[in-house]
Design a protein around this motif. Structure first.
Motif, mmCIF file in Angstrom:
data_model
loop_
_atom_site.group_PDB
_atom_site.id
_atom_site.type_symbol
_atom_site.label_atom_id
_atom_site.label_comp_id
_atom_site.label_asym_id
_atom_site.label_seq_id
_atom_site.Cartn_x
_atom_site.Cartn_y
_atom_site.Cartn_z
ATOM 1 N N TYR A 163 0.795 -1.299 -0.162
ATOM 2 C CA TYR A 163 0.072 -0.099 0.019
ATOM 3 C C TYR A 163 0.806 1.187 0.157
ATOM 4 N N SER A 164 0.268 2.087 -0.315
ATOM 5 C CA SER A 164 1.018 3.549 -0.033
ATOM 6 C C SER A 164 1.000 4.009 1.263
ATOM 7 N N LEU A 165 2.125 5.019 1.365
ATOM 8 C CA LEU A 165 1.984 5.577 2.975
ATOM 9 C C LEU A 165 0.828 6.657 3.251
ATOM 10 N N LYS A 166 0.407 7.120 2.392
ATOM 11 C CA LYS A 166 -0.714 8.086 2.395
ATOM 12 C C LYS A 166 -1.955 7.311 2.738
ATOM 13 N N SER A 167 -2.018 6.149 2.330
ATOM 14 C CA SER A 167 -3.247 5.329 2.761
ATOM 15 C C SER A 167 -3.193 4.796 3.890
ATOM 16 N N TYR A 168 -1.854 4.352 4.312
ATOM 17 C CA TYR A 168 -1.834 3.747 5.799
ATOM 18 C C TYR A 168 -1.878 4.743 6.684
ATOM 19 N N TYR A 169 -1.426 6.021 6.408
ATOM 20 C CA TYR A 169 -1.454 7.266 7.467
ATOM 21 C C TYR A 169 -3.080 7.508 7.786
ATOM 22 N N LEU A 170 -3.687 7.564 6.446
ATOM 23 C CA LEU A 170 -5.221 7.727 6.769
ATOM 24 C C LEU A 170 -5.911 6.885 7.379
ATOM 25 N N ALA A 171 -5.693 5.731 7.172
ATOM 26 C CA ALA A 171 -6.291 4.535 8.026
ATOM 27 C C ALA A 171 -5.704 4.521 9.249
ATOM 28 N N VAL A 172 -4.872 4.697 9.998
ATOM 29 C CA VAL A 172 -4.364 4.824 11.155
ATOM 30 C C VAL A 172 -5.155 5.923 11.903
ATOM 31 N N THR A 173 -5.208 7.247 11.271
ATOM 32 C CA THR A 173 -5.885 8.378 11.787
ATOM 33 C C THR A 173 -7.463 7.980 11.873
ATOM 34 N N LEU A 174 -7.911 7.558 10.751
ATOM 35 C CA LEU A 174 -9.441 7.410 10.641
ATOM 36 C C LEU A 174 -9.956 6.360 11.867
ATOM 37 N N ALA A 175 -9.080 5.122 12.096
ATOM 38 C CA ALA A 175 -9.254 4.083 12.773
ATOM 39 C C ALA A 175 -9.347 4.587 14.280
ATOM 40 N N ASP A 176 -8.370 5.368 14.756
ATOM 41 C CA ASP A 176 -8.118 5.538 16.080
ATOM 42 C C ASP A 176 -8.688 6.662 16.713
#
Length: 645
Positions: free
Chosen positions: A456-469
C-alpha cells in the motif's frame, strides 16, 4: 570435500524424510516447461557496485562497505551470500533489492538491462531478518489482509480465499490458520512472512538472514522451502551467517564477501577445491562454512588480496555449474511457477488482468478501506489500547466527579470549579498524547516492510491509522466529559453541554496529533522522555499558573501559540461564559465571584472567544496531522539508509 558432498546428497534424503512435512512439497508433478526453458526467468547481474558511509562528527572520513564488487545470480538457483559479521552481506542485499539506492556506485542489471527500481519492487519481495507481523491477527486474517491489498480488487472473495488456502497449505500453515501470529514458533513466523509475499507470485525474492534464531529443524524446513521456491523458476537470494554443512549443501550458488569484497562466486561443491588451489585444505570432519569463515578472519594468514584477485572480485564464473534438475525436477503444484501463466482470471473479469497494475495492485480508497478494517480489528483486541483507555477515562471521571461533586452550583466553589476544568484539560491531553506516543512507533517496522513490498501507499496507511483511532479517542473523551459534567453539576443547558463536550474532544484530538508527531519523530523510549518535555511550555502558558496580563511583554506571544490555553479558555467559557446569570451564595453572606463575568475578568478571559478557540484547535489539528505525515515519510525513507549493515 566429503563433508560438502554428503551435505549435497542430503537434498534427496530430506525429500523422503517423514519428519519434515515440507519435503512433501517435492511432488511427482513435472516441472513446468516454461521454467526449464527459462521463460520469464530473471537474472540479476551487478558490476563494480560500491557503497560507503561517512564516519566521524568533526572530521569526516569514508568507510567503504562495498568495494566495486560484481556478481551474477540466476533464476532457479538458491543463492547464499555468506561472510563474517560486518562483511557487507546485508549492504549488498539492500542494494540489489532496491532498498538502498542513494550513495551507491556501479550498475545493477536485470536480464542484462539497467535495473528499473520501480519495476523491480513490483516483481520482487524483500523478507527482512526480523519477522515483523501484526501480533493480534491470526494467520488466516494476516493472509486475507495481504490478499486484499496485494491482489487485484477485481478478483472476487472466493478466488482470493482459494489462493490464501493454497499458499498456507504449501508452506504447512493451514493447520495454524486460527492461531494469532504472536503464538507462532520462529519457523512458523518465517514461513508466514514468506507466504505473505507469495500472494503476488514474485519472480525475485530477497531474504536477509532467513534462518536467524531458528533451531536446526526449523532451519531445514526454511531452506527446503526456499529451495522449492527457487526450483519454480524464481531467483532466490539470501544472506546467511554460519550454516551447518548440511544446510550449506542445500544451496546452489555461493557468493562469499569479506570486508566489502568478493572472495568467491560459484557452486558449493567447488568451494573446497577452490580453496585447495591456494593450499587451504579443510581439516577432516570440519564444517566447510566454519573453515571458510576462519580463513576470512585471518586465522590461516592474510588471504584477502589472493582470494579477491582469484575471484576477480566476483567477475570470474569459472567455479559456477549449471543447475541439475534431476534432484529437484518437480515442484509443488500449489506454488505456481513464474511463467506466462502468472495472470489472474476470474469469472467476473472479461479479460485476464495482471496482478501488478500501476504503482499498487489496488486503488487508494480500497487500500484505506482494508487498512481501516485491519486497524479496527487490532484496536478491538488490544486491551491496553482500547479497553484500558475507556476504563481509565470512566474510572477517573467517576473519581473526579465524586471529589468535585456539586461544585458547579455555588459561587463559593468557583475556584474549585476552575481547577476542575484545568485538571480535565491536562488529563485529556496526557492520556491521548501518551497512547499514541507509546503505540505508533511500534508499527514502524511493519509499515517499512509492507510499504517497501508494495502492499500500500504511505498515504493510505497514514489516513487509515488516523481514521481508525479517532473514534476510540472520541468515545473515551465523551465518556469522561459526560460523567464529570453531570457529577460536578454544571448548568443543564443544552448548548453549554455540547460546547463543553466538543471542547473536550478538540483538546484530546490535538494532543493525540502531537503524540502522532512525536511518535513519527522518535522511538518509544525517546518519545516517553522528550514528549512530556515538549508539552511543558504549553502547560506553563495555559493561563492557569500565570495570566496574560501578569506576564512579561517579551513572553506574551507564547500564550497565543499554546493549544492548552485555547482549550482551557473554551472549556471555561462553555461553563461560565455567554452571560451566565449570578450564582447563589449559600455558605456565608459574601461571595466574591457570584458574577461569572467578574471571575472571567479576574482570570483575564473576559475577551476570550469560544469560536476563536475552536478555529485555532481545528487549524492546529490539521497542521500537525499533515506535518506528522511528512515526518513519517522522511523517517521511512531514512530508515533504509540506517538499516543494520
Amino acid at each position: 570435500m566429503d563433508q560438502v558432498r554428503s551435505s549435497v546428497n542430503f537434498n534427496e534424503q530430506c525429500s523422503e524424510s517423514s519428519d519434515l512435512k515440507l519435503a512433501a512439497a517435492f511432488s511427482s508433478n513435472a516441472l513446468d516447461q516454461s521454467c526449464v526453458n527459462g521463460e520469464n526467468s530473471v537474472k540479476v547481474t551487478f558490476r563494480n557496485v560500491g557503497y560507503s558511509i561517512d564516519r566521524g562528527f568533526f572530521k569526516k572520513e569514508k568507510k567503504f562497505l562495498l568495494q566495486d564488487v560484481s556478481g551474477d545470480f540466476y533464476s532457479s538457483e538458491l543463492t547464499a551470500i555468506i561472510g563474517p559479521s560486518g562483511a557487507g552481506k546485508s549492504t549488498l542485499m539492500d542494494i540489489l533489492a532496491g532498498y538502498t539506492t542513494s550513495g551507491v556506485t556501479g550498475h545493477v542489471y536485470i536480464n542484462d538491462k539497467e535495473r528499473d527500481v520501480s519495476w523491480l519492487r513490483k516483481r520482487s519481495s524483500y523478507i527482512m531478518q526480523d519477522d515483523h507481523l501484526q501480533p493480534l491477527l491470526t494467520v488466516h486474517e494476516a493472509m486475507t489482509v495481504a490478499a486484499n491489498l496485494k491482489l487485484s480488487s477485481q478478483l472476487n472473495v472466493k478466488s482470493k480465499e482459494e489462493k490464501v488456502k493454497e499458499i498456507l497449505e504449501s508452506v504447512d500453515l493451514w493447520a495454524q490458520k486460527r492461531t494469532r501470529t504472536s503464538g507462532l514458533s520462529g519457523g512458523q513466523r518465517k514461513r508466514l512472512s514468506i507466504a505473505l509475499e507469495l500472494l503476488t507470485n514474485p519472480q525475485i525474492m530477497f531474504f536477509d538472514e532467513p534462518t536467524s534464531g531458528l533451531d536446526i529443524v526449523s532451519t531445514k524446513q526454511c531452506i527446503l522451502l526456499l529451495k522449492k521456491l527457487a526450483s519454480s523458476n524464481r531467483t532466490i537470494i539470501c544472506t546467511i551467517h554460519q550454516p551447518s554443512a548440511m544446510i550449506l549443501g542445500l544451496f546452489d550458488h555461493l557468493y562469499v564477501v569479506s570486508s566489502g569484497a568478493c572472495m568467491y562466486q560459484g557452486s558449493v561443491t567447488e568451494l573446497l577445491p577452490y580453496l585447495e588451489e591456494i593450499k587451504l585444505k579443510c581439516p577432516p570432519f570440519h564444517n566447510p562454512s566454519d573453515f571458510l569463515l576462519e580463513v576470512l578472519s585471518g586465522e590461516y594468514g592474510d588471504y584477502f588480496e589472493i582470494l579477491q584477485q582469484k575471484s576477480k572480485n566476483g567477475l570470474s564464473l569459472k567455479w559456477r555449474r549449471q543447475i541439475q534438475f534431476s534432484s529437484y525436477n518437480a515442484i509443488d503444484e500449489r506454488i505456481p511457477p513464474c511463467s506466462k501463466s502468472n495472470k489472474v482470471t476470474d469469472s467476473n473479469i472479461k479479460e485476464p488482468s495482471r496482478i501488478c497494475t500501476g504503482s499498487y495492485s489496488t486503488s487508494f480508497l480500497y487500500q484505506v478501506s482494508v487498512l481501516v478494517q485491519r486497524t479496527f480489528k487490532i484496536i478491538s483486541r488490544d486491551k491496553t489500547l482500547t479497553l484500558n483507555r475507556l476504563l481509565t477515562h470512566v474510572l477517573i471521571a467517576i473519581f473526579i466527579g465524586i471529589l468535585y461533586y456539586g461544585i458547579g452550583l455555588e459561587a463559593n466553589d468557583m475556584l474549585n470549579n476552575f481547577k476542575f476544568m484545568f485538571f480535565s484539560v491536562m488529563f485529556l491531553m496526557l492520556t491521548s498524547f501518551n497512547c499514541v506516543t507509546t503505540t505508533f512507533p511500534s508499527e514502524l517496522p511493519i509499515l517499512i516492510r509492507e510499504h517497501f513490498n508494495k502492499w500500500y501507499s504511505l498515504k493510505s496507511y497514514y489516513l487509515a491509522v488516523t481514521l481508525a483511532d479517532i473514534p476510540v479517542q472520541i468515545v473515551a473523551t465523551l465518556l469522561y466529559g459526560f460523567f464529570t459534567y453531570f457529577l460536578t453539576r454544571q448548568p443543564l443547558e443544552t448548548f453549554r453541554i455540547i460546547s463543553f463536550l466538543f471542547m473536550c474532544v478538540l483538546i484530546s484530538l490535538v494532543a493525540q496529533s502531537f503524540g502522532l508527531l512525536i511518535g513519527a519523530c522518535m522511538d518509544v523510549k525517546n518519545g516517553v522522555i522528550f514528549g512530556p518535555f515538549c508539552m511543558l511550555p504549553f502547560t506553563i502558558f495555559s493561563g492557569f499558573f500565570v495570566q496574560l496580563n501578569a506576564c512579561h511583554s517579551a513572553m506574551k506571544w507564547l500564550f497565543h501559540i499554546s493549544f492548552i490555553k485555547y482549550g482551557f479558555e473554551g472549556m471555561v467559557l462553555a461553563v461560565l461564559g455567554y452571560n451566565r446569570p449570578k450564582l447563589p451564595c449559600y455558605r456565608g453572606e459574601y461571595c466574591h465571584y457570584r458574577q461569572p463575568q467578574k471571575f472571567l475578568e479576574f482570570m483575564d478571559m473576559d475577551e476570550s472567544s469560544y469560536s476563536r478557540a475552536v478555529m485555532f484547535l481545528i487549524g492546529l489539528f490539521l497542521v500537525i496531522r499533515i506535518s506528522a505525515y511528512f515526518i513519517l515519510r522522511a523517517r521511512v525513507h531514512k530508515s533504509r539508509g540506517n538499516k543494520r549493515k
